[in-house]
Design a protein around this motif. Structure first.
Motif, PDB file in Angstrom:
ATOM      1  N   ASN A 117      -0.071 -12.595  15.330  1.00 61.66           N
ATOM      2  CA  ASN A 117      -0.716 -12.898  16.602  1.00 61.66           C
ATOM      3  C   ASN A 117      -0.703 -14.391  16.938  1.00 61.66           C
ATOM      4  N   ARG A 118       0.504 -14.964  16.947  1.00 63.82           N
ATOM      5  CA  ARG A 118       0.690 -16.312  17.469  1.00 63.82           C
ATOM      6  C   ARG A 118       1.808 -16.252  18.515  1.00 63.82           C
ATOM      7  N   PRO A 119       1.626 -15.463  19.564  1.00 61.26           N
ATOM      8  CA  PRO A 119       2.722 -15.213  20.505  1.00 61.26           C
ATOM      9  C   PRO A 119       3.241 -16.460  21.194  1.00 61.26           C
ATOM     10  N   ALA A 120       2.388 -17.440  21.428  1.00 61.39           N
ATOM     11  CA  ALA A 120       2.840 -18.666  22.088  1.00 61.39           C
ATOM     12  C   ALA A 120       3.825 -19.449  21.227  1.00 61.39           C
ATOM     13  N   ARG A 121       3.811 -19.205  19.905  1.00 60.50           N
ATOM     14  CA  ARG A 121       4.725 -19.874  18.976  1.00 60.50           C
ATOM     15  C   ARG A 121       5.705 -18.887  18.353  1.00 60.50           C
ATOM     16  N   GLY A 122       5.950 -17.772  19.044  1.00 64.44           N
ATOM     17  CA  GLY A 122       6.897 -16.783  18.531  1.00 64.44           C
ATOM     18  C   GLY A 122       6.455 -16.161  17.223  1.00 64.44           C
ATOM     19  N   ASN A 123       5.121 -16.139  16.979  1.00 63.80           N
ATOM     20  CA  ASN A 123       4.558 -15.661  15.710  1.00 63.80           C
ATOM     21  C   ASN A 123       5.151 -16.424  14.524  1.00 63.80           C
ATOM     22  N   GLY A 124       5.411 -17.725  14.759  1.00 66.62           N
ATOM     23  CA  GLY A 124       5.989 -18.561  13.719  1.00 66.62           C
ATOM     24  C   GLY A 124       5.108 -18.639  12.483  1.00 66.62           C
ATOM     25  N   ILE A 125       5.757 -18.701  11.335  1.00 69.21           N
ATOM     26  CA  ILE A 125       5.074 -18.678  10.041  1.00 69.21           C
ATOM     27  C   ILE A 125       4.503 -20.054   9.716  1.00 69.21           C
ATOM     28  N   THR A 126       3.221 -20.093   9.414  1.00 71.98           N
ATOM     29  CA  THR A 126       2.539 -21.280   8.922  1.00 71.98           C
ATOM     30  C   THR A 126       2.123 -21.036   7.479  1.00 71.98           C
ATOM     31  N   LEU A 127       1.562 -22.047   6.831  1.00 76.39           N
ATOM     32  CA  LEU A 127       1.093 -21.853   5.463  1.00 76.39           C
ATOM     33  C   LEU A 127      -0.042 -20.833   5.398  1.00 76.39           C
ATOM     34  N   ASP A 128      -0.776 -20.666   6.491  1.00 76.54           N
ATOM     35  CA  ASP A 128      -1.872 -19.693   6.494  1.00 76.54           C
ATOM     36  C   ASP A 128      -1.381 -18.252   6.560  1.00 76.54           C
ATOM     37  N   LEU A 129      -0.238 -18.040   7.202  1.00 78.19           N
ATOM     38  CA  LEU A 129       0.188 -16.662   7.473  1.00 78.19           C
ATOM     39  C   LEU A 129       0.409 -15.830   6.209  1.00 78.19           C
ATOM     40  N   PRO A 130       1.185 -16.275   5.217  1.00 74.81           N
ATOM     41  CA  PRO A 130       1.380 -15.447   4.027  1.00 74.81           C
ATOM     42  C   PRO A 130       0.063 -15.155   3.294  1.00 74.81           C
ATOM     43  N   ARG A 131      -0.848 -16.146   3.279  1.00 79.02           N
ATOM     44  CA  ARG A 131      -2.137 -15.931   2.616  1.00 79.02           C
ATOM     45  C   ARG A 131      -2.955 -14.870   3.360  1.00 79.02           C
ATOM     46  N   GLU A 132      -3.006 -14.960   4.679  1.00 81.46           N
ATOM     47  CA  GLU A 132      -3.756 -13.980   5.458  1.00 81.46           C
ATOM     48  C   GLU A 132      -3.103 -12.598   5.376  1.00 81.46           C
ATOM     49  N   LEU A 133      -1.775 -12.574   5.325  1.00 81.77           N
ATOM     50  CA  LEU A 133      -1.066 -11.304   5.193  1.00 81.77           C
ATOM     51  C   LEU A 133      -1.473 -10.597   3.906  1.00 81.77           C
ATOM     52  N   ALA A 134      -1.491 -11.326   2.794  1.00 84.85           N
ATOM     53  CA  ALA A 134      -1.880 -10.733   1.516  1.00 84.85           C
ATOM     54  C   ALA A 134      -3.323 -10.232   1.553  1.00 84.85           C
ATOM     55  N   GLU A 135      -4.201 -10.968   2.233  1.00 87.41           N
ATOM     56  CA  GLU A 135      -5.596 -10.541   2.343  1.00 87.41           C
ATOM     57  C   GLU A 135      -5.705  -9.227   3.116  1.00 87.41           C
ATOM     58  N   CYS A 136      -4.936  -9.103   4.187  1.00 86.58           N
ATOM     59  CA  CYS A 136      -4.972  -7.879   4.985  1.00 86.58           C
ATOM     60  C   CYS A 136      -4.398  -6.691   4.212  1.00 86.58           C
ATOM     61  N   VAL A 137      -3.316  -6.932   3.498  1.00 87.46           N
ATOM     62  CA  VAL A 137      -2.718  -5.858   2.692  1.00 87.46           C
ATOM     63  C   VAL A 137      -3.698  -5.387   1.626  1.00 87.46           C
ATOM     64  N   GLU A 138      -4.375  -6.320   0.988  1.00 88.42           N
ATOM     65  CA  GLU A 138      -5.355  -5.942  -0.034  1.00 88.42           C
ATOM     66  C   GLU A 138      -6.504  -5.147   0.566  1.00 88.42           C
ATOM     67  N   ARG A 139      -6.939  -5.550   1.734  1.00 89.78           N
ATOM     68  CA  ARG A 139      -8.023  -4.806   2.382  1.00 89.78           C
ATOM     69  C   ARG A 139      -7.591  -3.374   2.679  1.00 89.78           C
ATOM     70  N   ALA A 140      -6.366  -3.204   3.158  1.00 85.96           N
ATOM     71  CA  ALA A 140      -5.865  -1.859   3.443  1.00 85.96           C
ATOM     72  C   ALA A 140      -5.734  -1.029   2.174  1.00 85.96           C
ATOM     73  N   ASN A 141      -5.287  -1.658   1.099  1.00 85.63           N
ATOM     74  CA  ASN A 141      -5.130  -0.923  -0.156  1.00 85.63           C
ATOM     75  C   ASN A 141      -6.467  -0.459  -0.725  1.00 85.63           C
TER      76      ASN A 141
END
Length: 304
Positions: A21-45
């Motif tokens: 959800n960073r559409p203005a930046r093409g959903n470009g990857i920042t240092l926060d994105l991989p960390r937040e992704l792992a947190e969301c995956v863990e929550r789903a699991n």
């Protein structure tokens, strides 16, 4: 989940939905994105109601790769944050110093940063529950790390997917191209940096389905609903069983090499020249000059 800055997380029925959800930046990857992704995956699991994870992107495309404007133009890699201790490999000042052309490059500092991004992307691969990724618009560079770490890919016919940084300034850190499409096809893409259309991605075996843009959501939801009918324990066992074959082929070792090579690619003579051109003329112009000789700058399609 209220503190997410790069994506949203929601559960509908048996489906956990992670949306970049960073559409203005093409959903470009920042240092926060991989960390937040792992947190969301863990929550789903850990959620007993969730059977399958849906990964998608908000805006005009799935993901345009790393958000490299500041990195290429100013050597600025991220911002100061409590999750990036001063003096650590995640400290923006440490990374800035390590990437300066006139300084000695420490590959271990580079690896320490990038390997954490790989671990975040690989949370999709290691997720106990299946991950289905939907790609529309574009999925290039680092965006392909998330698409390929997912279990199944559903893509729009007219989407663009590939790894143009193979031409200069990059190496695919998750190193999954070979495992997804085989040696010869992976070489065909990475020897040129060419991209595939969504229809070609399905024909090459990279995507399980492709669909016209106006039918993409329906096809994606239909597949999610079928998977969601399965018992969680069966899904976990099937995924573990199949992933063992990939791991036994040496994926972990290859990812170490791919991540180290990514750092080297940014510190070769050509890598430095690319960065200096970005600082001088802007990142978009540097990318244009990289891709124009191949005839596929922007959303141009690679034609077979």
């Amino acid at each position: 989940m209220d503190t997410l800055s790069t994506m949203t997380y929601a559960v509908t029925g048996r489906i956990a939905r992670i949306t970049l959800n960073r559409p203005a930046r093409g959903n470009g990857i920042t240092l926060d994105l991989p960390r937040e992704l792992a947190e969301c995956v863990e929550r789903a699991n850990l959620d007993p109601a969730v059977h399958v994870i849906a990964l998608a992107g908000n805006g005009s495309g799935f993901c345009g790769g790393y958000d490299l404007v500041d990195s290429a133009e100013k050597l600025q890699i991220g911002e100061e944050h409590a999750s990036r201790p001063p003096g650590s490999p995640l400290d923006p000042r440490v990374q800035m110093h390590n990437h300066a052309p006139g300084e000695v490059w420490d590959p271990v500092i580079d690896y320490a940063m990038m390997s954490r991004n790989v671990k975040g992307f690989m949370s999709l691969f290691h997720s106990e529950k299946p991950v289905v990724c939907k790609v529309h618009g574009y999925c290039v560079g680092g965006g392909t790390d998330m698409a390929l770490c997912s279990d199944l890919l559903v893509i729009a016919d007219d989407a663009k997917i590939g790894y143009p940084p193979a031409r200069v300034w990059g190496s695919p850190t998750t190193s999954l191209w070979f495992h997804r499409i085989g040696l010869e096809k992976a070489k065909r893409l990475l020897f040129t940096g060419d991209c595939l259309s969504g229809k070609q991605a399905q024909e090459w075996g990279l995507a399980i389905e492709s669909a016209p843009p106006d039918q993409l959501d329906a096809r994606f939801e239909a597949l999610l609903e079928r998977i969601a009918r399965m018992p969680i324990n069966q899904l976990v066992m099937m995924k573990l069983l199949l992933n063992q074959s990939v791991m036994s082929q040496g994926l972990h070792t290859t990812q170490i090499l791919g991540t180290v090579f990514d750092g080297i690619a940014r510190h070769t003579k050509e890598g430095y020249a690319f960065q200096q051109r970005a600082a001088e003329a802007g990142f978009k112009q540097a990318v244009r000059e990289r891709d124009d000789p191949f005839g596929d700058y922007g959303l141009a399609r690679y034609k077979t």
